[in-house]
Design a protein around this motif. Structure first.
Motif, PDB file in Angstrom:
ATOM      1  N   PRO A  34       0.843  -1.203   0.000  1.00 11.02           N
ATOM      2  CA  PRO A  34       0.000   0.000   0.000  1.00 11.02           C
ATOM      3  C   PRO A  34       0.879   1.255   0.000  1.00 11.02           C
ATOM      4  CG  PRO A  34      -0.748  -1.578   1.647  1.00 11.02           C
ATOM      5  CD  PRO A  34       0.604  -2.039   1.182  1.00 11.02           C
ATOM      6  N   THR A  35       0.540   2.225  -0.797  1.00 17.46           N
ATOM      7  CA  THR A  35       1.336   3.442  -0.875  1.00 17.46           C
ATOM      8  C   THR A  35       0.464   4.594  -1.358  1.00 17.46           C
ATOM      9  OG1 THR A  35       3.422   4.346  -1.727  1.00 17.46           O
ATOM     10  CG2 THR A  35       2.075   3.085  -3.271  1.00 17.46           C
ATOM     11  N   ARG A  36       1.086   5.752  -1.520  1.00 18.05           N
ATOM     12  CA  ARG A  36       0.418   6.925  -2.087  1.00 18.05           C
ATOM     13  C   ARG A  36       1.230   7.396  -3.278  1.00 18.05           C
ATOM     14  NH1 ARG A  36      -0.027  10.022   3.568  1.00 18.05           N
ATOM     15  NH2 ARG A  36       2.152   9.377   3.461  1.00 18.05           N
TER      16      ARG A  36
ATOM     17  N   VAL B 132      -0.685  -0.592  -3.998  1.00 15.38           N
ATOM     18  CA  VAL B 132      -2.111  -0.432  -3.693  1.00 15.38           C
ATOM     19  C   VAL B 132      -2.401   1.038  -3.424  1.00 15.38           C
ATOM     20  CG1 VAL B 132      -4.015  -1.174  -2.231  1.00 15.38           C
ATOM     21  CG2 VAL B 132      -2.080  -2.720  -2.650  1.00 15.38           C
ATOM     22  N   VAL B 133      -3.350   1.603  -4.137  1.00 18.01           N
ATOM     23  CA  VAL B 133      -3.730   3.006  -3.938  1.00 18.01           C
ATOM     24  C   VAL B 133      -5.249   3.112  -3.867  1.00 18.01           C
ATOM     25  CG1 VAL B 133      -1.683   3.894  -5.124  1.00 18.01           C
ATOM     26  CG2 VAL B 133      -3.778   3.471  -6.427  1.00 18.01           C
ATOM     27  N   SER B 134      -5.696   4.173  -3.236  1.00 17.38           N
ATOM     28  CA  SER B 134      -7.131   4.465  -3.159  1.00 17.38           C
ATOM     29  C   SER B 134      -7.299   5.964  -2.989  1.00 17.38           C
ATOM     30  CB  SER B 134      -7.780   3.710  -1.986  1.00 17.38           C
ATOM     31  OG  SER B 134      -9.182   3.946  -1.953  1.00 17.38           O
ATOM     32  N   THR B 135      -7.808   6.611  -4.000  1.00 20.31           N
ATOM     33  CA  THR B 135      -8.023   8.057  -3.963  1.00 20.31           C
ATOM     34  C   THR B 135      -9.465   8.362  -4.340  1.00 20.31           C
ATOM     35  OG1 THR B 135      -7.451   8.447  -6.294  1.00 20.31           O
ATOM     36  CG2 THR B 135      -5.624   8.354  -4.705  1.00 20.31           C
ATOM     37  N   GLU B 136      -9.845   9.601  -4.196  1.00 18.81           N
ATOM     38  CA  GLU B 136     -11.215   9.998  -4.525  1.00 18.81           C
ATOM     39  C   GLU B 136     -11.524   9.812  -6.009  1.00 18.81           C
ATOM     40  OE1 GLU B 136     -12.572  13.693  -2.921  1.00 18.81           O
ATOM     41  OE2 GLU B 136     -11.291  13.540  -1.161  1.00 18.81           O
ATOM     42  N   LYS B 137     -10.508   9.703  -6.824  1.00 15.02           N
ATOM     43  CA  LYS B 137     -10.718   9.487  -8.259  1.00 15.02           C
ATOM     44  C   LYS B 137     -11.098   8.040  -8.567  1.00 15.02           C
ATOM     45  CE  LYS B 137      -7.442  13.080  -9.691  1.00 15.02           C
ATOM     46  NZ  LYS B 137      -6.204  13.369 -10.459  1.00 15.02           N
ATOM     47  N   ASP B 138     -10.847   7.138  -7.615  1.00 10.84           N
ATOM     48  CA  ASP B 138     -11.138   5.718  -7.846  1.00 10.84           C
ATOM     49  C   ASP B 138     -12.609   5.434  -7.559  1.00 10.84           C
ATOM     50  OD1 ASP B 138      -8.473   4.872  -8.533  1.00 10.84           O
ATOM     51  OD2 ASP B 138      -7.943   5.139  -6.425  1.00 10.84           O
ATOM     52  N   GLU B 139     -13.384   5.369  -8.618  1.00  3.74           N
ATOM     53  CA  GLU B 139     -14.828   5.138  -8.483  1.00  3.74           C
ATOM     54  C   GLU B 139     -15.168   3.655  -8.399  1.00  3.74           C
ATOM     55  OE1 GLU B 139     -16.665   7.135 -11.716  1.00  3.74           O
ATOM     56  OE2 GLU B 139     -16.136   9.153 -10.995  1.00  3.74           O
ATOM     57  N   ARG B 140     -14.222   2.805  -8.741  1.00  4.97           N
ATOM     58  CA  ARG B 140     -14.435   1.359  -8.666  1.00  4.97           C
ATOM     59  C   ARG B 140     -13.108   0.692  -8.332  1.00  4.97           C
ATOM     60  NH1 ARG B 140     -12.746  -1.322 -13.350  1.00  4.97           N
ATOM     61  NH2 ARG B 140     -11.990   0.100 -14.985  1.00  4.97           N
ATOM     62  N   SER B 141     -13.183  -0.570  -7.969  1.00  4.75           N
ATOM     63  CA  SER B 141     -11.974  -1.336  -7.668  1.00  4.75           C
ATOM     64  C   SER B 141     -11.543  -2.103  -8.918  1.00  4.75           C
ATOM     65  CB  SER B 141     -12.233  -2.318  -6.521  1.00  4.75           C
ATOM     66  OG  SER B 141     -12.609  -1.637  -5.343  1.00  4.75           O
ATOM     67  N   TYR B 142     -10.261  -2.008  -9.240  1.00  4.61           N
ATOM     68  CA  TYR B 142      -9.739  -2.717 -10.405  1.00  4.61           C
ATOM     69  C   TYR B 142      -8.216  -2.812 -10.292  1.00  4.61           C
ATOM     70  CZ  TYR B 142      -8.256   1.846 -12.223  1.00  4.61           C
ATOM     71  OH  TYR B 142      -7.651   3.065 -12.387  1.00  4.61           O
TER      72      TYR B 142
END
Length: 472
Positions: A191-193, A217-227
């Motif tokens: 997991p990172t940024r 692994v990233v997760s930002t407000e731009k990620d509308e779905r998981s892929y």
């Protein structure tokens, strides 16, 4: 009030006995009535305090100081359930009597009868855990009624329900057209940024030789779905509206409802393993037999990890890594037998526990607690501190880069080869470790750590497997 203040008891008696002036008698009567009212008020308030069960803080806000019924101490934690102060109520005398008889309230076998209310669970801590799935380890009251929670808190219980041994029906482990991954194939999950430079540092240090097997692994407000972006080896997790394997949105993961500084990270890691598990049969089974998760500020010895896992069976449920009782995020891993069922583990606990049960602890310790609920304990693959030959370097965050580099240059080459991790490593430190590791591998024909290396503190099963020579 000033004249009344001077009407003392002696003057009151004199006035009453001698039938003094009417004014003085009135003052005496007023004083007597005032004292009576004060006594009545005090008695009433005391009675109310004894009879009321008042709610304390929820475990919600960051840094709230509360009494944690699971840790039996006052601490700073983040949680989501509400506890009740029942230390002063009608059953206090019974509780004292129980203690006098030698029953410790934290003893799961101790019976502490306070009336018929607890007969349903045999008036024992273990009985309450068994019936209502209350878990000291998970810090979860599950869906137990309020009176059970009060009883649990009052008796300072620390028991857990029996482990869940059920598993989904067996399948072929997936693989699809690509078959199934070799039993020694390791994938690294980090997991990172994006944009802070850490990803680039890892790519040119420890991850350089295994880059095709490293997934960020990233997760930002731009990620509308998981892929998964397979070309860039990047896992994107939906910021909002994460859906589980049944297609339902999981409200507990919504960012607006996550409170506490660790909560967003805990939710991210839960989503990560649930998502990988959902894709396991179609995508991951042909790529990975082992899944190693590490922090992005940790140098890990990929060659040594591969050596240690070559002789282990990935089709047996194994949770391994650095242990503080549970797997810790700086270095922890899972066999494919665990990963393929992660969605089942998390969804089962979601059914039996209250919302956001997973918040309130460090993210990977929470994952370890989840696995223990299903009778999967960690195999310690890293020695603890205090051994004569370092198997890990866990520096304090404020340790200077100069001191770390100086220490790295002072230890022998083979110690570098047998060191699994170095936590809180700045870019300059990782560069030095990578250089020394490359030199060591060149001098030792690519072998990170010899078979006869002492491995004090590791679990016997792992030592036995390594000693068979399959990691050389």
């Amino acid at each position: 009030l000033s004249p009344l203040r001077h009407a003392g008891p002696a003057r009151c008696l004199t006035a009453a006995a001698g039938l003094g002036p009417l004014l003085m008698a009135s003052k005496c009567i007023a004083l007597t009535v005032g004292i009576a009212l004060a006594v009545i008020t005090c008695v009433s308030i005391d009675g109310m305090r004894k009879g009321v069960k008042k709610p304390l803080n929820s475990f919600g806000g960051r840094g709230d100081i509360i009494t944690d019924p699971f840790l039996n101490r006052t601490s700073r934690v983040q949680e989501t359930f509400v506890i009740f102060d029942t230390t002063s109520n009608e059953n206090d005398e019974d509780e004292v009597e129980v203690d006098r008889k030698g029953h410790h309230p934290a003893n799961p076998d101790a019976t502490s009868r306070t009336g018929d209310e607890c007969d349903t669970w045999n008036c024992t801590c273990q009985g309450a855990s068994d019936l209502y799935r209350i878990s000291h380890r998970l810090k979860s009251f599950a869906k137990s009624p309020a009176n059970v929670r009060q009883w649990w808190h009052r008796h300072k219980c620390n028991t857990n329900p029996p482990p869940i041994l059920k598993r989904p029906a067996e399948n072929d482990h997936g693989g699809g057209e690509g078959g199934i991954a070799d039993r020694s194939k390791v994938c690294y999950i980090v997991p990172t940024r994006l944009g802070d430079g850490r990803k680039e540092v890892l790519e040119r240090t420890w991850a350089k030789d295994v880059l095709k097997d490293v997934y960020f692994v990233v997760s930002t407000e731009k990620d509308e779905r998981s892929y998964v972006d397979w070309k860039k080896n990047t896992i994107h997790l939906a910021w909002r509206n994460f859906t589980d394997s049944s297609g339902k949105t999981v409200p507990e993961y919504e960012p607006d409802g996550l409170h506490g500084w660790q909560a967003p990270l805990v939710a991210k890691i839960m989503k990560l393993w649930e998502f990988i598990s959902m894709q396991y049969e179609s995508e991951w089974s042909k790529r990975c037999a082992w899944f190693v998760k590490s922090d992005d500020d940790t140098w890990i010895n990929a060659r040594l990890i591969q050596q240690r896992l070559q002789c282990m069976d990935p089709d047996v449920e194994v949770n391994f890594g650095y242990s503080c009782g549970f797997g810790v995020g700086i270095y922890t891993g899972y066999s494919r037998a665990v990963v393929r069922n992660f969605k089942f583990f998390i969804q089962e606990l979601r059914k039996e526990t209250e919302a956001q049960w997973f918040v309130g602890d460090i993210e990977d310790r929470r994952i370890g607690q989840v696995l223990m609920r299903f009778d999967i304990n960690i195999v310690r693959a890293v020695r603890r501190n205090g051994t004569t030959k370092p198997d890990m370097a866990i520096w304090e965050p404020d340790t200077s880069v100069e001191r770390k580099i100086e220490w790295i240059h002072t230890i022998p080459s083979k110690h570098i080869g047998c060191m699994s991790i170095a936590h809180h490593s700045r870019p300059a430190v990782m560069e030095v470790l990578a250089k020394r590791m490359t030199e060591h591998l060149e001098e030792n024909n690519g072998v990170a750590c010899p078979n006869n290396w002492q491995r004090q503190g590791m679990d016997a099963a792992l030592v036995e497997a390594i000693s068979r020579g399959c990691d050389a």
